[in-house]
Design an enzyme around this catalytic site. Sequence first.
Site, PDB file in Angstrom:
ATOM      1  N   TYR A  17       7.064  10.449  -7.490  1.00 32.72           N
ATOM      2  CA  TYR A  17       6.608   9.236  -8.155  1.00 32.72           C
ATOM      3  C   TYR A  17       5.076   9.201  -8.192  1.00 32.72           C
ATOM      4  O   TYR A  17       4.403  10.035  -7.598  1.00 32.72           O
ATOM      5  CB  TYR A  17       7.195   7.997  -7.494  1.00 32.72           C
ATOM      6  CG  TYR A  17       8.714   7.994  -7.498  1.00 32.72           C
ATOM      7  CD1 TYR A  17       9.430   8.509  -8.573  1.00 32.72           C
ATOM      8  CD2 TYR A  17       9.431   7.513  -6.427  1.00 32.72           C
ATOM      9  CE1 TYR A  17      10.821   8.526  -8.581  1.00 32.72           C
ATOM     10  CE2 TYR A  17      10.825   7.526  -6.424  1.00 32.72           C
ATOM     11  CZ  TYR A  17      11.501   8.029  -7.498  1.00 32.72           C
ATOM     12  OH  TYR A  17      12.867   8.060  -7.501  1.00 32.72           O
ATOM     13  N   ARG A  65       6.331   5.596   2.544  1.00 34.90           N
ATOM     14  CA  ARG A  65       7.375   6.609   2.394  1.00 34.90           C
ATOM     15  C   ARG A  65       6.738   7.799   1.700  1.00 34.90           C
ATOM     16  O   ARG A  65       6.191   7.672   0.616  1.00 34.90           O
ATOM     17  CB  ARG A  65       8.541   6.082   1.571  1.00 34.90           C
ATOM     18  CG  ARG A  65       9.605   7.167   1.342  1.00 34.90           C
ATOM     19  CD  ARG A  65      10.787   6.614   0.631  1.00 34.90           C
ATOM     20  NE  ARG A  65      11.458   5.699   1.548  1.00 34.90           N
ATOM     21  CZ  ARG A  65      12.709   5.278   1.394  1.00 34.90           C
ATOM     22  NH1 ARG A  65      13.414   5.655   0.356  1.00 34.90           N
ATOM     23  NH2 ARG A  65      13.240   4.448   2.247  1.00 34.90           N
TER      24      ARG A  65
END
Length: 154
Positions: A17, A65
């Site tokens: 991402y 994360r």
Amino acid sequence: MKTAGMDGCEIVASHGYLPSQFLNPRVNQRDDEYGGALENRLRFLREVVADIRSKVGRDFVVGLRITGDEKDADSIEASEVLQFCRMLDGDAATLDYYNVIAGSSASLAGAIHIVPPMIVENAYVAPFAKAMKAVVSKPCSWPAASTSRRPPSR
């Protein structure tokens, strides 16, 4: 999130991402202050962390994360991930924890690790989480989901 009554949030710099795209030199081909050297590639994520922390204060949990191994030919190097986290750990706008995972949505080879099948060894991300813990001062974790009935290997 804080206004909604939540206790914290997690910045997702994993699975290919946007934040992880800035970190990866094979994806980030920028030639400005956000590309090239490690420090530059970390700039976007540092700005995100600092912006969130400035808005929520120290009494709100902010975690990260991050993918330890994208399991892809164009992956960011694990040693660079450790360097990035070590650098983030020293920042004033610090994170409260690190959540280490595997995989990337950028390829089939990496995507299979986002939700690994039962054939994948249980707790296989744990060794990278241990390596991460050796270089940062905050708590480190890895996904709690078990991929098999076998106990984790040690």
